[in-house]
Every structure is written in C-alpha cells, then in structure tokens.
Design a protein around this motif. Structure first.
Motif, PDB file in Angstrom:
ATOM      1  N   ALA A 234      23.694 -16.948  -1.866  1.00 29.14           N
ATOM      2  CA  ALA A 234      23.658 -15.570  -2.349  1.00 29.14           C
ATOM      3  C   ALA A 234      22.599 -15.378  -3.431  1.00 29.14           C
ATOM      4  O   ALA A 234      21.791 -14.438  -3.372  1.00 29.14           O
ATOM      5  N   SER A 235      22.595 -16.266  -4.414  1.00 26.56           N
ATOM      6  CA  SER A 235      21.670 -16.087  -5.530  1.00 26.56           C
ATOM      7  C   SER A 235      20.219 -16.291  -5.118  1.00 26.56           C
ATOM      8  O   SER A 235      19.330 -15.522  -5.528  1.00 26.56           O
ATOM      9  N   LEU A 236      19.955 -17.305  -4.292  1.00 25.24           N
ATOM     10  CA  LEU A 236      18.579 -17.528  -3.864  1.00 25.24           C
ATOM     11  C   LEU A 236      18.088 -16.412  -2.953  1.00 25.24           C
ATOM     12  O   LEU A 236      16.892 -16.067  -2.970  1.00 25.24           O
ATOM     13  N   ALA A 237      18.988 -15.834  -2.157  1.00 21.07           N
ATOM     14  CA  ALA A 237      18.588 -14.679  -1.342  1.00 21.07           C
ATOM     15  C   ALA A 237      18.191 -13.518  -2.234  1.00 21.07           C
ATOM     16  O   ALA A 237      17.188 -12.816  -1.970  1.00 21.07           O
ATOM     17  N   ILE A 238      18.965 -13.290  -3.300  1.00 24.22           N
ATOM     18  CA  ILE A 238      18.619 -12.216  -4.240  1.00 24.22           C
ATOM     19  C   ILE A 238      17.285 -12.511  -4.916  1.00 24.22           C
ATOM     20  O   ILE A 238      16.401 -11.635  -5.030  1.00 24.22           O
ATOM     21  N   VAL A 239      17.122 -13.750  -5.375  1.00 27.99           N
ATOM     22  CA  VAL A 239      15.896 -14.112  -6.095  1.00 27.99           C
ATOM     23  C   VAL A 239      14.683 -14.004  -5.180  1.00 27.99           C
ATOM     24  O   VAL A 239      13.657 -13.380  -5.538  1.00 27.99           O
ATOM     25  N   PHE A 240      14.770 -14.583  -3.989  1.00 27.49           N
ATOM     26  CA  PHE A 240      13.609 -14.572  -3.086  1.00 27.49           C
ATOM     27  C   PHE A 240      13.266 -13.164  -2.620  1.00 27.49           C
ATOM     28  O   PHE A 240      12.083 -12.787  -2.558  1.00 27.49           O
ATOM     29  N   SER A 241      14.277 -12.374  -2.264  1.00 29.89           N
ATOM     30  CA  SER A 241      13.987 -11.011  -1.815  1.00 29.89           C
ATOM     31  C   SER A 241      13.374 -10.190  -2.941  1.00 29.89           C
ATOM     32  O   SER A 241      12.454  -9.383  -2.718  1.00 29.89           O
ATOM     33  N   SER A 242      13.860 -10.403  -4.170  1.00 29.33           N
ATOM     34  CA  SER A 242      13.288  -9.663  -5.306  1.00 29.33           C
ATOM     35  C   SER A 242      11.861 -10.118  -5.578  1.00 29.33           C
ATOM     36  O   SER A 242      10.954  -9.285  -5.810  1.00 29.33           O
ATOM     37  N   TYR A 243      11.636 -11.432  -5.571  1.00 25.84           N
ATOM     38  CA  TYR A 243      10.287 -11.944  -5.787  1.00 25.84           C
ATOM     39  C   TYR A 243       9.335 -11.410  -4.721  1.00 25.84           C
ATOM     40  O   TYR A 243       8.214 -10.965  -5.037  1.00 25.84           O
ATOM     41  N   ILE A 244       9.738 -11.473  -3.465  1.00 25.60           N
ATOM     42  CA  ILE A 244       8.866 -11.034  -2.371  1.00 25.60           C
ATOM     43  C   ILE A 244       8.553  -9.552  -2.509  1.00 25.60           C
ATOM     44  O   ILE A 244       7.400  -9.115  -2.342  1.00 25.60           O
ATOM     45  N   THR A 245       9.585  -8.759  -2.819  1.00 29.48           N
ATOM     46  CA  THR A 245       9.371  -7.313  -2.966  1.00 29.48           C
ATOM     47  C   THR A 245       8.389  -7.012  -4.090  1.00 29.48           C
ATOM     48  O   THR A 245       7.448  -6.212  -3.933  1.00 29.48           O
ATOM     49  N   LEU A 246       8.587  -7.653  -5.238  1.00 27.86           N
ATOM     50  CA  LEU A 246       7.695  -7.385  -6.374  1.00 27.86           C
ATOM     51  C   LEU A 246       6.264  -7.846  -6.091  1.00 27.86           C
ATOM     52  O   LEU A 246       5.291  -7.139  -6.408  1.00 27.86           O
ATOM     53  N   VAL A 247       6.159  -9.025  -5.477  1.00 25.08           N
ATOM     54  CA  VAL A 247       4.821  -9.558  -5.212  1.00 25.08           C
ATOM     55  C   VAL A 247       4.103  -8.706  -4.179  1.00 25.08           C
ATOM     56  O   VAL A 247       2.917  -8.346  -4.331  1.00 25.08           O
ATOM     57  N   VAL A 248       4.794  -8.331  -3.103  1.00 20.22           N
ATOM     58  CA  VAL A 248       4.152  -7.581  -2.019  1.00 20.22           C
ATOM     59  C   VAL A 248       3.759  -6.175  -2.487  1.00 20.22           C
ATOM     60  O   VAL A 248       2.686  -5.662  -2.113  1.00 20.22           O
ATOM     61  N   LEU A 249       4.575  -5.544  -3.311  1.00 19.11           N
ATOM     62  CA  LEU A 249       4.303  -4.168  -3.704  1.00 19.11           C
ATOM     63  C   LEU A 249       3.318  -4.062  -4.865  1.00 19.11           C
ATOM     64  O   LEU A 249       2.491  -3.137  -4.896  1.00 19.11           O
ATOM     65  N   PHE A 250       3.372  -4.968  -5.797  1.00 27.36           N
ATOM     66  CA  PHE A 250       2.606  -4.770  -7.027  1.00 27.36           C
ATOM     67  C   PHE A 250       1.386  -5.673  -7.156  1.00 27.36           C
ATOM     68  O   PHE A 250       0.384  -5.269  -7.749  1.00 27.36           O
ATOM     69  N   VAL A 251       1.453  -6.886  -6.661  1.00 26.18           N
ATOM     70  CA  VAL A 251       0.331  -7.800  -6.844  1.00 26.18           C
ATOM     71  C   VAL A 251      -0.938  -7.286  -6.179  1.00 26.18           C
ATOM     72  O   VAL A 251      -2.036  -7.355  -6.775  1.00 26.18           O
ATOM     73  N   PRO A 252      -0.901  -6.736  -4.927  1.00 27.02           N
ATOM     74  CA  PRO A 252      -2.147  -6.191  -4.342  1.00 27.02           C
ATOM     75  C   PRO A 252      -2.755  -5.076  -5.182  1.00 27.02           C
ATOM     76  O   PRO A 252      -3.988  -4.963  -5.281  1.00 27.02           O
ATOM     77  N   LYS A 253      -1.920  -4.245  -5.775  1.00 28.12           N
ATOM     78  CA  LYS A 253      -2.447  -3.157  -6.607  1.00 28.12           C
ATOM     79  C   LYS A 253      -3.140  -3.728  -7.831  1.00 28.12           C
ATOM     80  O   LYS A 253      -4.233  -3.263  -8.221  1.00 28.12           O
ATOM     81  N   MET A 254      -2.478  -4.737  -8.435  1.00 27.60           N
ATOM     82  CA  MET A 254      -3.110  -5.356  -9.597  1.00 27.60           C
ATOM     83  C   MET A 254      -4.446  -5.985  -9.210  1.00 27.60           C
ATOM     84  O   MET A 254      -5.457  -5.842  -9.925  1.00 27.60           O
ATOM     85  N   ARG A 255      -4.444  -6.675  -8.109  1.00 24.61           N
ATOM     86  CA  ARG A 255      -5.677  -7.356  -7.667  1.00 24.61           C
ATOM     87  C   ARG A 255      -6.794  -6.358  -7.383  1.00 24.61           C
ATOM     88  O   ARG A 255      -7.956  -6.578  -7.745  1.00 24.61           O
ATOM     89  N   ARG A 256      -6.443  -5.227  -6.719  1.00 26.66           N
ATOM     90  CA  ARG A 256      -7.470  -4.238  -6.372  1.00 26.66           C
ATOM     91  C   ARG A 256      -8.048  -3.577  -7.610  1.00 26.66           C
ATOM     92  O   ARG A 256      -9.270  -3.423  -7.725  1.00 26.66           O
ATOM     93  N   LEU A 257      -7.176  -3.223  -8.532  1.00 29.57           N
ATOM     94  CA  LEU A 257      -7.675  -2.566  -9.731  1.00 29.57           C
ATOM     95  C   LEU A 257      -8.513  -3.513 -10.574  1.00 29.57           C
ATOM     96  O   LEU A 257      -9.488  -3.096 -11.222  1.00 29.57           O
ATOM     97  N   ILE A 258      -8.127  -4.806 -10.547  1.00 31.30           N
ATOM     98  CA  ILE A 258      -8.877  -5.767 -11.360  1.00 31.30           C
ATOM     99  C   ILE A 258     -10.204  -6.114 -10.702  1.00 31.30           C
ATOM    100  O   ILE A 258     -11.263  -6.151 -11.359  1.00 31.30           O
ATOM    101  N   THR A 259     -10.207  -6.357  -9.383  1.00 30.24           N
ATOM    102  CA  THR A 259     -11.428  -6.804  -8.706  1.00 30.24           C
ATOM    103  C   THR A 259     -12.392  -5.661  -8.432  1.00 30.24           C
ATOM    104  O   THR A 259     -13.604  -5.831  -8.509  1.00 30.24           O
ATOM    105  N   ARG A 260     -11.913  -4.460  -8.099  1.00 29.03           N
ATOM    106  CA  ARG A 260     -12.783  -3.342  -7.746  1.00 29.03           C
ATOM    107  C   ARG A 260     -13.046  -2.405  -8.908  1.00 29.03           C
ATOM    108  O   ARG A 260     -13.909  -1.553  -8.825  1.00 29.03           O
ATOM    109  N   GLY A 261     -12.248  -2.524  -9.942  1.00 29.06           N
ATOM    110  CA  GLY A 261     -12.481  -1.661 -11.101  1.00 29.06           C
ATOM    111  C   GLY A 261     -12.151  -0.217 -10.850  1.00 29.06           C
ATOM    112  O   GLY A 261     -12.750   0.667 -11.444  1.00 29.06           O
ATOM    113  N   GLU A 262     -11.215   0.087  -9.963  1.00 32.36           N
ATOM    114  CA  GLU A 262     -10.865   1.476  -9.651  1.00 32.36           C
ATOM    115  C   GLU A 262      -9.846   1.970 -10.661  1.00 32.36           C
ATOM    116  O   GLU A 262      -8.675   2.162 -10.369  1.00 32.36           O
TER     117      GLU A 262
END
Length: 902
Positions: A778-806
């Motif tokens: 139960a706990s690892l499912a919560i942790v992994f799903s939360s990690y995956i959701t945060l990484v998939v939704l926010f990390v690309p935005k951070m990367r794009r704004l940092i690398t492209r300067g938009e």
C-alpha cells in the motif's frame, strides 16, 4: 526433681490466701488450679510431690496432672487422670470420678456388635480398622466406669467392599443369633445398603470409613452415624486451595460409584459459587485408559481424581503412559490410601514401581484429620501417638502397607462413641436406665434412646474431638498433604467451619512454583517492522518535499504562457493531493507499538481521510483535464467553436464535484459506522524454550461493522473512475491542444496511477493478515504513484523553462510577435483541417454528379439501340451509317463536364 524444685520456688504463690488479689471463683484463678479432694475409698496421686508438700499448698500449676487411685478391689469409674487448664479448671469436671467394686467378667452380660470389615476390594480398610476396633473393645471392657454390667463383643465378616457380598453377610447377622444391638459397616457402598435396611430392624448403624455425601440424607438413612466425616468436607478445602493458587479451570475424573458422583456434584456447586469452572468431567467404571487420554487431549492441568485405591493404580499407570504428570500438572487425590499405595504390587497394571513413583510425584491429598495432632490424652487415657504405637504392634505388616491405617483412629473412636452412648442409655450402670439385654429388633424404644445418646456424643478421642452434626456426620479439620520425594508431607490444615487455613509453607513444585490451570497463553501483537516503516517514511517525506517544490515552482511561474496553457491551478491541486496521499503513509504505519488503544480510532480516520482526499485532489485533477480534452475534441464541428474560449471554472467545478462526493461518502461512513480498532487472532504458537506457554499472535486492524459494504462502495466508485481515466487517456493520446498542453503527460500519469491502484487494492486485501507485506504494497504504491505523477507533470515544465528560457508571459509574447493567434500553430492546423474537409466534400459531390451523368448516358444509348437497329456492314468496307458512338469516359473540371470519345 526439676518439677519439685519448681514447686518449691512457687510455694509462696501457692500459700497466698484465696482472697488476695481480688475475688476469685473456687476453681478458677490466675494462679493455677485448686487442689481436688480424693474420692471415697480412694485417693489422688500427685506426681512429683510428697504428702507433706501437698498439704503445704492450695493450688497446682497449669498443665499439672493428677491421677485417681482406689483401695483394695475397687476401681476408678470416671476420668482417671485430670489436667489443670489455663483457665484454672480441671479437665472433665462434669464427669465425677468414683471408686466402685470390680464386677467379675463372668457376671457381665454380653452386648453384640455386628461389623463388616473390607479386608480387600476397592478400599481394604478393614486391615487396620479391625485391629483398632478389637483394641477399643479391650479398652472399653476393661473400664468399670463404662458399661460396668455389660461386655461388648464383636461378630464380623469380610465385606470385600462389595455390596453384593455385604448383602449376604448382613442377612446372616440379622437372622442368626445372637441379636446385634448395632451394625458397623465400612465402605460407603456397603454402608448405603446396610443403613437403608437397618431401620427395618430398628438398628443403629455406626460407620468408621464411609464418606459418601449421600449418607447425610436423614430421610433415607434415619439411624445412620459415622465417625468418618462426609467426603463433601474435602470440597471446601479443595476450593480454598484453588483460590490460594489462583486456579479458575479444573478437570475431574471419577470412578462410577455413588460416593464419588455425589461428592463431585457437591464440588461442582461449590466451585461455581467461587467463580471456578469445571471444564472437563470424565468418569469410568473399570478401565480409565480412555478418560485419561481425553484429559490429555483437552489440556487438563488441575485434575481432581475420585476413585478407590485399587483404581488409583490403574489411573496413574495410564497417566504415566500419557505423560500427564510433571511440572504442568497437579492431581488432587483422596488421602485415605496407604502411604505406599503406588508401590504395592498390582497384577492388573503393567507399570513398574519406578514409573508409578514418577507419575504420582507432587500430587496433593486432602484428608480429614483422623489423628489428633495435639499430644493430649483422650477418654481412653491414651494420646494419639500412644495409640499409633500400640496399634502398630498389633498389625501383622508395615503400616504403610496396611489398608485403612489412617482410618484406624476413627474405628477406635467409633467403639468409644458406641460404648458411651450405650452407657448413657443404660443409666451408667444404675438401675434407673433401660436394660440393654431387653433389646430386640422390634423394640424401637431402646433404639430411640440409643439414637439420642449417640446424637449428643461429645468427647475427646484419639482422632480428635468427636461430635456429630444433624445428619449424623463427624465434624473435623482437613489435613492437606503433598507427595514429596515418594513420601507424604503435611503442608497445612483447614477448618471449614471457621474458614481458617493453617499453612506450613512446605509445599514443593517440580517447576519451582504452582503451575497454571491451563496452557499460559501470552497475547502478543504483531507490529509493523520498524525498519520498513522508517524507510518508507523517509521516501514519503522526500515525496512531500518534492510536491512542495513542484507546487512552489508552479505558483511562482504561473504568469508564464507555457505554464498558463497547462491549467496550473489543476496542477497545484494535483501536487496538494500527492502531498496528502504521501502524508497518509505515516498513520498507515502506526500501530500499537507507537500509539495506545484509545488513539487507534483517530489514526484509522486519519488514514481514511488523507487517502480519500489525496486521491480525489490528485487523481481528480488529472481526470478532469483528460475528461475535458476528450469532451472538446470528440464533438462535431458545429459545436466546437468554443474551443478557443475554454472556461476554467468548469474544470474546477468538476474537481469540486469529485472531492465533494468523497467528502460526503467519508462523512456518512464516519458518522454511521465509524472505524475502530479490531483484533485479528491467529493460531497459537508453541515456543521452543517453554512448552507450558503458548503464544497467541494478534494483529490490529481498522474496521467497522459494515466494512465490506463501505469498501465495496468506495472501491467500486474509485475503480470505475480509474478505468474511465485509462479509456479517456487512450482516446486522447493523439489530440494536440494548446489550452491544455500537458494532457499527454496527464494521460501517462493516469496510466501509472490506475495500474498501481488496481493491482495494490486487491493485493493488500489478500495480504491484510501480513502486516509488513500489506503495508509495503500500500505505502509503496502511494509513494511510487505520487512520485511518477509529480515527475511526469512538473519535471518537463521545469526542464523546458530552464533549457529554452521561455520565461515570458503571454502578454509579453503577444507584444513581441504582434499577434499570438496568427502565429498559433493550433489555428493553422485547424484551418488546414477545415480546408481539407471542404475539398473532400466538393470531390464527393462531383463524383456523385459524374455517376448520375454516366447512368443517364447509358440509359439513352440503350434506348437508341432499340429504336435504330445497327446497319449491316457496307460491302464496300465503308464506315457504318448511324448515330455517333457514346463517349466512354466523363471528366470534369470545375463547373463544366466534358465528354471524351475514342
């Protein structure tokens, strides 16, 4: 000499005037006892004092004894020895002592006693009781103060402790001369038979060895007396010992006879009043093998055994075979067996003496005090120890090997009780009483007088004070003994009339202390592995930090056009939902190791609310995005004009609806059927280090009365939402929209969350009894799903704004390019799609028109052929005459149609 010296030193006190020191009664002073005048024709022997010394004193010290003597051929009638008591009086002052002429034996009339002695059988008590009775008859007949005109004689038979054998001898005693004035049976079974029949012959029955509680029934046995107390006198002692050692559960095994059945019925009533339970009750007739096995199977620990001596050897032979002895078991037996009963050769058993000795070690016996523990003189002028020594000389074998040796004092005192009653009936030898020789089986008057005399008996015997209760049973103390090292040791006395337990603290136990009344069950809770809990908690804490970083990033860059086009407020709700879900890991791992019983319901509610709200906010926000993308891009063209103006409030309203449904469901659940602490119990475990202890594992759960119903509602609703999210994500995987530019990432997150939840939910239900595995899943499912959701939704935005300067906002981008709409790739794509669909429509219309024209031309050609048949070929080979050939192809360009000919 020492006594003489003591009297000389105390002479001044003895010479003190009677009135000194306050008023005193003539016979009761604090200085000792007043000197007694000797009887007529007799004198008093003052031990250790001369005649002159006696004349010089008026009082004798406490515990001093005097002895009556008579002159010539006379003999003392009444107490021969008196003792000075602490209260200043002499013993037996209510019975005078006098000197009478000796009556020759030849002139004394015989009074016959009919006795049945069990020399063998279940209780061979006659082996010692018969010699004791004979010794008592000799002592009584030698006394001239008791029945001076009569001589008691004994007629006896061996009943073998068998009612059938006793019936034969009973009728011999009744129908053969001489007449017997009283009957004396031994065993309870024989006494029951004799006592029921005796009233038909107006006979008093006096038993020396019957303990059956059934014999206390005065309606059934109106003329029955016994110097052996009722077996129910053991039961208060047993109950007292059960309470002393804290035993609440006992078992019993009995031989199927009336004495033991009635005793056990009385014990069952007494233990019930004391809050003790008889958990298992077994009985047998002759073979105890099966009942002993049943005791072993039922885990009996404290066992009360009620059976005769011969059956006791059979029982403990089976006890040895079943290993139902040792430090875990305590047996309570009857104490009337011979001291070495377990060593006596018995052909009916196949156990050795060593095996029997091992099996019986440590058992407890309760027995009526049958020998006066105080070394005081009885009415027969013998102490209890003198009696034992005298009886031992009369026996033909060792006392320990002689049945009934312990009951012998009771048999001895039975004769004295009878003699005193007959003496009182006959008037003490005077002519005022009845004539015992006039007794016959039809003379109830003499029987009634003997009954009244027996009923009022009270004297000091070698077995202690002899007195009968209203049912004719002897009242006495109970002796408690324990077999230690192969021999019985006294460990206490109990007076049930005063509830007084005198304990010597000499009891010994094989295990060092009294055993438990059942297998000691130690309840132990299975707690979550602390290493696992700490590890997952660290991951959850890092996940919460990540969620806070993502939330801060999203809020800080909410003015950026790229972030704005991803619906940042929904992403913020997703980050908050992930934080709540990760926070639920902490109460999910809390159990009795960390919190008390009272705090457990609050932890259960915290788990439910954090997981429920976390899922609704996190997954609900992503589901809302994918739902609106699918809704907008699957509508018909004429209803899609509002794509350009997507209203955010509708998205928030959808999330609010999902959260509201969860809040409503959880609130109803908490109010109607709140979660509480429940205990799951597992099978007992036997530790290797102590076989007398069982471990009872238990596991704490959060549960409610209708738990399955609520889980069905909750999991059903969430499961459908997950499946629908997977479907919508699949349907919109190829859609491209600028208003929600991260819907593909949302779809990927939905895939991961749905798969993890759909797998984890049933697995955790299956593994609910395994706390570590269930928590890990139960706990690892919560942790992994939360990690995956945060990484998939926010990390690309951070990367794009940092690398492209938009980093510019939407307004800045509009000023820079002139118009954000004209350069919008989305609008270009829409225009191209629209133009393509218009061209496809025109082409379809043209093709339909061409098909109609072809059909019309073919119809006309066929009609013309029928009206003008074809012209025969010109012999000259010229061309045939007739209408022109129809065109074989149509083509169109724009608005005109051309006919093409070959």
């Amino acid at each position: 000499m020492l006594l003489l010296l003591l009297l000389l030193l105390l002479a001044p006190l003895f010479l003190r005037p009677p009135g000194a020191g306050g008023a005193q009664t003539p016979n009761a002073t604090s200085e000792g006892c007043q000197i007694i005048h000797p009887p007529w024709e007799g004198g008093i022997r003052y031990r250790g004092l001369t005649r002159d010394q006696v004349k010089a004193i008026n009082f004798l010290p406490v515990d001093y004894e005097i002895e009556y003597v008579c002159r010539g051929e006379r003999e003392v009638v009444g107490p021969k020895v008196r003792k000075c008591l602490a209260n200043g009086s002499w013993t037996d002052m209510d019975t005078p002592s006098r000197c009478v002429n000796r009556t020759p034996h030849s002139e004394r009339r015989a009074v016959y006693i009919g006795a049945l002695f069990p020399m063998s059988g279940g209780w061979p008590g006659g082996q010692a009781c018969q010699p004791a009775v004979e010794m008592a008859l000799e002592d009584v007949n030698s006394r001239r103060d008791i029945l001076p005109d009569y001589e008691l004689k004994l007629i006896h038979h061996d009943s073998k402790c068998d009612p059938g054998q006793a019936t034969k001898y009973l009728y011999e005693l009744l129908y053969n001369d001489p007449i017997k004035i009283i009957l004396m049976p031994g065993c309870s079974s024989v006494s029951t038979l004799v006592a029921e029949a005796a009233r038909m012959w107006n006979l008093i029955v006096l038993s020396y060895g019957s303990s059956s509680p059934a014999l206390s029934n005065r309606q059934r046995f109106p003329t029955f007396f016994r110097t052996h107390p009722s077996a129910t006198l053991h039961n208060p002692t047993r109950v007292k010992l059960f309470e002393k050692w804290g035993w609440k559960k006992i078992a019993t095994i009995q031989q199927t006879t009336e004495v033991f059945t009635s005793t056990l019925d009385d014990l069952e009533e007494r233990v019930k009043e004391a809050g003790i339970e008889i958990t298992f009750r077994q009985s047998f007739f002759s073979d105890p093998a099966v009942p002993v096995k049943n005791l072993k199977r039922q885990d009996a620990r404290i066992i009360v055994g009620l059976f005769y001596e011969t059956e006791a050897r059979k029982v403990f032979c089976e006890v040895y075979k079943e290993r139902l002895f040792g430090k875990k078991y305590v047996w309570f037996l009857i104490g009337w067996y011979a001291d070495n009963w377990f060593k006596i050769y018995d052909p009916s058993i196949n156990c050795t003496v060593d095996e029997m000795t091992e099996a019986v070690e440590g058992h407890i016996t309760t027995e009526i005090v049958m020998l006066n523990p105080a070394n005081t003189r009885s009415i027969s002028n013998m102490t209890s120890q003198e009696f034992v020594e005298k009886l031992t000389k009369r026996l033909k074998r060792h006392p320990e090997e002689t049945g009934g040796f312990q009951e012998a004092p009771l048999a001895y005192d039975a004769i004295w009780a009878l003699a005193l009653a007959l003496n009182k009936t006959s008037g003490g030898g005077s002519r005022s009483g009845v004539r015992l020789e006039d007794f016959n089986y039809n003379n109830q008057t003499i029987t009634d007088q003997i009954y009244r005399a027996m009923n009022s008996s009270s004297f000091e015997g070698v077995s202690g004070h002899v007195v009968f209760d209203a049912s004719g049973s002897r009242m006495a103390w109970t002796l408690i003994e324990q077999l230690q090292g192969g021999s019985y040791k006294k460990i206490g006395y109990y007076d049930s009339t005063k509830d007084d337990l005198s304990w010597s603290k000499t009891d010994k136990w094989i295990g060092g202390s009294p055993p438990a009344d059942q297998t000691l069950v130690i309840k132990t809770f299975r707690f979550l592995s602390q290493k696992l809990f700490i590890s997952v908690s660290v991951l959850s804490s890092l996940g919460i930090v990540l969620a806070v970083v993502c939330l801060s990033f999203n809020i800080y860059n909410s003015h950026v056009r790229y972030i704005q086009n991803s619906q940042p407020n929904l992403n913020n709700l997703t980050a908050v939902g992930c934080s709540l879900a990760l926070a639920a890991v902490f109460p999910l791992g809390l159990d009795g190791y960390h919190i008390g019983r009272n705090q457990f319901p609050f932890v259960c509610q915290a788990r439910l609310w954090l997981l429920g709200l976390g899922f609704s906010l996190g997954y609900g926000s992503m589901f809302t995005k994918i739902w609106w993308v699918h809704t907008v891009f699957t509508k018909k063209e004429e209803k899609k004009e509002w794509r350009k103006t997507l209203e955010p409030w509708k998205l928030y309203a959808t999330v609010g609806l999902l959260v509201g449904m969860d809040v409503l469901t959880l609130a109803i659940w908490q109010i109607v059927d709140p979660l509480h602490r429940t205990i799951e119990t597992f099978a007992k475990e036997e530790p290797k280090e102590d076989i007398d202890v069982s471990i009872l594992p238990q596991l704490e759960h959060c549960s409610s009365r209708k738990m399955n119903t609520w889980l069905g509602i909750f999991y059903g609703y969430k499961g459908l939402l997950l499946l629908l999210g997977i479907f919508l994500a699949y349907e919109t995987k190829s859609v491209s929209t600028e208003k929600i530019n991260d819907h593909r990432a949302v779809g990927m997150a939905i895939y991961n969350v749905a798969v993890l939840c759909l797998i984890t939910a049933p697995v955790t239900m299956i593994l609910s009894s395994q706390q570590d595995a269930a928590f890990a899943f139960a706990s690892l499912a919560i942790v992994f799903s939360s990690y995956i959701t945060l990484v998939v939704l926010f990390v690309p935005k951070m990367r794009r704004l940092i690398t492209r300067g938009e980093w510019q906002s939407e307004a800045q981008d509009t000023m820079k390019t002139g118009s954000s709409t004209n350069n919008n790739e989305e609008e270009k794509s829409r225009l191209l799609e629209k133009e393509n669909r218009e061209l496809e429509k025109i082409i379809a219309e043209k093709e339909e028109r061409v098909s109609e024209l072809r059909h019309q031309l073919q119809s006309r050609q066929q009609l013309r052929s029928r009206r003008h048949p074809p012209t025969p070929p010109d012999p000259s080979g010229g061309l045939p005459r007739g209408p022109a050939e129809p065109p074989d192809r149509l083509s169109c360009d724009g608005s005109r149609v051309h006919l093409l000919y070959k």
